[in-house]
Design a protein around this motif. Structure first.
Motif, PDB file in Angstrom:
ATOM      1  N   ALA A   1       0.826  -1.206   0.000  1.00  0.00           N
ATOM      2  CA  ALA A   1       0.000   0.000   0.000  1.00  0.00           C
ATOM      3  C   ALA A   1       0.861   1.257   0.000  1.00  0.00           C
ATOM      4  O   ALA A   1       0.559   2.237  -0.685  1.00  0.00           O
ATOM      5  CB  ALA A   1      -0.931  -0.003   1.216  1.00  0.00           C
TER       6      ALA A   1
ATOM      7  N   ASP B   1       2.621   1.716  -3.431  1.00  0.00           N
ATOM      8  CA  ASP B   1       1.734   2.280  -4.450  1.00  0.00           C
ATOM      9  C   ASP B   1       1.791   3.807  -4.442  1.00  0.00           C
ATOM     10  O   ASP B   1       1.651   4.446  -5.491  1.00  0.00           O
ATOM     11  CB  ASP B   1       0.290   1.818  -4.208  1.00  0.00           C
ATOM     12  CG  ASP B   1       0.102   0.342  -4.509  1.00  0.00           C
ATOM     13  OD1 ASP B   1       0.958  -0.235  -5.201  1.00  0.00           O
ATOM     14  OD2 ASP B   1      -0.892  -0.236  -4.040  1.00  0.00           O
ATOM     15  N   VAL B   2       1.971   4.367  -3.249  1.00  0.00           N
ATOM     16  CA  VAL B   2       2.070   5.828  -3.118  1.00  0.00           C
ATOM     17  C   VAL B   2       3.427   6.324  -3.596  1.00  0.00           C
ATOM     18  O   VAL B   2       3.533   7.251  -4.403  1.00  0.00           O
ATOM     19  CB  VAL B   2       1.835   6.255  -1.652  1.00  0.00           C
ATOM     20  CG1 VAL B   2       2.089   7.754  -1.489  1.00  0.00           C
ATOM     21  CG2 VAL B   2       0.421   5.899  -1.223  1.00  0.00           C
TER      22      VAL B   2
ATOM     23  N   ARG C   1      -3.647   7.553   5.937  1.00  0.00           N
ATOM     24  CA  ARG C   1      -4.348   6.635   5.044  1.00  0.00           C
ATOM     25  C   ARG C   1      -4.474   5.256   5.676  1.00  0.00           C
ATOM     26  O   ARG C   1      -5.518   4.611   5.614  1.00  0.00           O
ATOM     27  CB  ARG C   1      -3.581   6.551   3.733  1.00  0.00           C
ATOM     28  CG  ARG C   1      -4.171   5.599   2.693  1.00  0.00           C
ATOM     29  CD  ARG C   1      -3.223   5.522   1.510  1.00  0.00           C
ATOM     30  NE  ARG C   1      -3.786   4.788   0.401  1.00  0.00           N
ATOM     31  CZ  ARG C   1      -3.170   3.797  -0.233  1.00  0.00           C
ATOM     32  NH1 ARG C   1      -1.965   3.422   0.155  1.00  0.00           N
ATOM     33  NH2 ARG C   1      -3.739   3.186  -1.242  1.00  0.00           N
TER      34      ARG C   1
ATOM     35  N   LYS D   1     -11.670   2.202   4.774  1.00  0.00           N
ATOM     36  CA  LYS D   1     -11.630   2.990   3.546  1.00  0.00           C
ATOM     37  C   LYS D   1     -10.174   3.188   3.141  1.00  0.00           C
ATOM     38  O   LYS D   1      -9.342   3.541   3.980  1.00  0.00           O
ATOM     39  CB  LYS D   1     -12.296   4.356   3.748  1.00  0.00           C
ATOM     40  CG  LYS D   1     -13.769   4.289   4.090  1.00  0.00           C
ATOM     41  CD  LYS D   1     -14.327   5.692   4.315  1.00  0.00           C
ATOM     42  CE  LYS D   1     -15.804   5.656   4.692  1.00  0.00           C
ATOM     43  NZ  LYS D   1     -16.342   7.014   4.940  1.00  0.00           N
TER      44      LYS D   1
ATOM     45  N   THR E   1      -7.724   5.280   0.636  1.00  0.00           N
ATOM     46  CA  THR E   1      -7.615   6.428  -0.261  1.00  0.00           C
ATOM     47  C   THR E   1      -6.821   6.067  -1.512  1.00  0.00           C
ATOM     48  O   THR E   1      -5.838   5.335  -1.441  1.00  0.00           O
ATOM     49  CB  THR E   1      -6.922   7.594   0.461  1.00  0.00           C
ATOM     50  OG1 THR E   1      -7.604   7.848   1.688  1.00  0.00           O
ATOM     51  CG2 THR E   1      -6.935   8.852  -0.392  1.00  0.00           C
ATOM     52  N   CYS E   2      -7.236   6.597  -2.630  1.00  0.00           N
ATOM     53  CA  CYS E   2      -6.519   6.393  -3.891  1.00  0.00           C
ATOM     54  C   CYS E   2      -5.105   6.963  -3.779  1.00  0.00           C
ATOM     55  O   CYS E   2      -4.926   8.105  -3.333  1.00  0.00           O
ATOM     56  CB  CYS E   2      -7.273   7.089  -5.018  1.00  0.00           C
ATOM     57  SG  CYS E   2      -6.361   7.184  -6.560  1.00  0.00           S
ATOM     58  N   PRO E   3      -4.059   6.211  -4.151  1.00  0.00           N
ATOM     59  CA  PRO E   3      -2.678   6.698  -4.046  1.00  0.00           C
ATOM     60  C   PRO E   3      -2.454   8.014  -4.792  1.00  0.00           C
ATOM     61  O   PRO E   3      -1.774   8.909  -4.286  1.00  0.00           O
ATOM     62  CB  PRO E   3      -1.855   5.559  -4.653  1.00  0.00           C
ATOM     63  CG  PRO E   3      -2.693   4.347  -4.491  1.00  0.00           C
ATOM     64  CD  PRO E   3      -4.099   4.815  -4.636  1.00  0.00           C
ATOM     65  N   ARG E   4      -3.032   8.135  -5.979  1.00  0.00           N
ATOM     66  CA  ARG E   4      -2.842   9.363  -6.760  1.00  0.00           C
ATOM     67  C   ARG E   4      -3.466  10.563  -6.051  1.00  0.00           C
ATOM     68  O   ARG E   4      -2.901  11.655  -6.043  1.00  0.00           O
ATOM     69  CB  ARG E   4      -3.461   9.175  -8.152  1.00  0.00           C
ATOM     70  CG  ARG E   4      -3.014  10.222  -9.172  1.00  0.00           C
ATOM     71  CD  ARG E   4      -3.563   9.889 -10.555  1.00  0.00           C
ATOM     72  NE  ARG E   4      -3.098   8.605 -11.011  1.00  0.00           N
ATOM     73  CZ  ARG E   4      -1.907   8.400 -11.574  1.00  0.00           C
ATOM     74  NH1 ARG E   4      -1.071   9.417 -11.715  1.00  0.00           N
ATOM     75  NH2 ARG E   4      -1.557   7.187 -11.974  1.00  0.00           N
ATOM     76  N   ARG E   5      -4.627  10.342  -5.439  1.00  0.00           N
ATOM     77  CA  ARG E   5      -5.272  11.427  -4.696  1.00  0.00           C
ATOM     78  C   ARG E   5      -4.445  11.796  -3.465  1.00  0.00           C
ATOM     79  O   ARG E   5      -4.356  12.960  -3.093  1.00  0.00           O
ATOM     80  CB  ARG E   5      -6.674  10.991  -4.290  1.00  0.00           C
ATOM     81  CG  ARG E   5      -7.493  12.098  -3.614  1.00  0.00           C
ATOM     82  CD  ARG E   5      -8.888  11.600  -3.299  1.00  0.00           C
ATOM     83  NE  ARG E   5      -9.598  11.211  -4.521  1.00  0.00           N
ATOM     84  CZ  ARG E   5     -10.790  10.624  -4.518  1.00  0.00           C
ATOM     85  NH1 ARG E   5     -11.399  10.372  -3.356  1.00  0.00           N
ATOM     86  NH2 ARG E   5     -11.384  10.296  -5.647  1.00  0.00           N
TER      87      ARG E   5
END
Length: 365
Positions: free
Chosen positions: A115, A118-119, A166, A175, A177-181
């Motif tokens: 996870a 990914d960021v 996150r 929940k 959070t989207c990595p790009r966000r």
């Protein structure tokens, strides 16, 4: 007094001997019989005074990996029915920070797990290429301090905080959070922090700035002065740039509005805004030019020949190379009050659909 010394999180830091939450209590101490006996004495006094008794079925003793086996056995024997256990998690958070394969360490959460990767893979600071595993968080932080310049370190620090938040959102709210966000939110937060600092710096330097009545200063004979500026909309990753060229009589010769997408920082935007007049003057073969802007940090970086390995360093190097090949091209700083025309052009450029380029047809007020 002073028999129970507790533990220190950092060298020279404050000692912690207990943590309380609701009806739970965590007690910290050095693994010696002296501290163990003192701790048991305190608990017996508490039980006698309050009428409340320790629930030994829900009590465990956790030892660090550095504790000798003989000491462990002695303490456990003295504790009678107190069991030796592993206090791994509390309220969903890791109670142990380390490199054990069975424990979720801080480094694993922030740096090693999929996870987190990914960021970091979306970051532009280059750390996604670094080796993973085999270190604790303080070692990781020391490596970041040694390997990153100030700007990249700030980006990583903000993203580390976002990665941790996150993770907590996932643990407690299920929940993710989207990595790009996440990367975008971290970038925006850092830029807002920098803008706040710049505003504060502007207030502190207000006495040294020219008054609002101070006008633009004409160039010397045979020179033209080109003012440039950038405006940014980091939420849309977009920038506008404005350029105005005037001669020694203050007559406008040229004005340009242009925009660019995929801009992540104000510093990168300022570099592109400076590159634009260099490109225009080169195409028009203008011989004697003074390039004037209010991006002080960028101008100082251009004049300073040292590498800083930041994201803007390649752009700065290109700008230096152009200026070095033109003996009568100079760059200088001036405050926003004297750069207002270029500033307004840059703001207007943010919403342009197409490039605007004018030669002796712009009326400047």
């Amino acid at each position: 007094m002073g028999v129970i010394r507790g533990v220190k999180v950092t060298r020279g830091g404050t000692s912690i001997n207990h943590l309380l939450f609701a009806d739970d209590c965590i007690l910290f101490g050095i693994a010696t019989m002296e501290e163990w006996n003192s701790l048991q004495g305190i608990l017996k006094v508490y039980e006698k005074a309050s009428g409340q008794f320790l629930n030994k079925e829900k009590t465990s003793v956790f030892f660090s990996i550095n504790t000798p086996g003989v000491v462990k056995s002695s303490i456990l024997a003295a504790g009678n029915s107190v069991a030796c256990g592993s206090y791994e998690r509390y309220l969903g958070l890791p109670a142990v920070v380390g490199r054990s394969k069975d424990e979720e360490s801080v480094t694993h959460v922030l740096w090693e797990c999929q996870a987190a990767n990914d960021v970091w893979a979306l970051s532009l600071n280059g750390v996604h290429k670094w080796k993973r595993g085999g270190m604790e968080f303080l070692q990781l932080w020391e490596k970041l301090l040694e390997g990153l310049d100030k700007n990249r370190l700030e980006e990583v620090a903000v993203q580390i905080r976002r990665v941790w938040l996150r993770r907590n959102t996932f643990v407690f709210e299920n929940k993710l959070t989207c990595p790009r966000r996440l990367v975008s939110a971290a970038t925006e937060a850092l830029e807002e922090f920098k803008r706040a600092n710049r505003r504060q710096g502007a207030v502190n330097q207000q006495d040294h700035r020219p008054s609002s009545r101070a006008g633009w200063v004409k160039p010397s004979a045979e020179f033209v002065k080109v003012n440039w500026d950038a405006s940014t909309d980091l939420k849309r990753r977009r920038m506008g740039m404005g350029v105005i060229m005037r001669d020694e009589n203050a007559d406008p010769l040229l004005a340009v509005c242009d925009s660019r997408s995929n801009i992540l920082t104000a510093e990168v935007a300022e570099c592109y805004a400076l590159w634009k007049p260099l490109q225009v003057c080169s195409e028009l073969n203008v011989q004697k030019v003074i390039f004037e802007g209010d991006a002080k940090a960028i101008i100082e970086a251009v004049k300073n020949n040292e590498e800083d390995w930041s994201d803007i360093d390649p752009l700065i190097e290109d700008i230096r190379n152009v200026l070095s090949n033109r003996k009568d091209w100079f760059i200088q700083f001036d405050y926003r009050e004297r750069n207002i025309v270029a500033h307004n052009l840059a703001k207007a450029a943010l919403n342009l659909v197409r490039k605007e380029f004018g030669w002796k047809r712009f009326q400047i007020v």
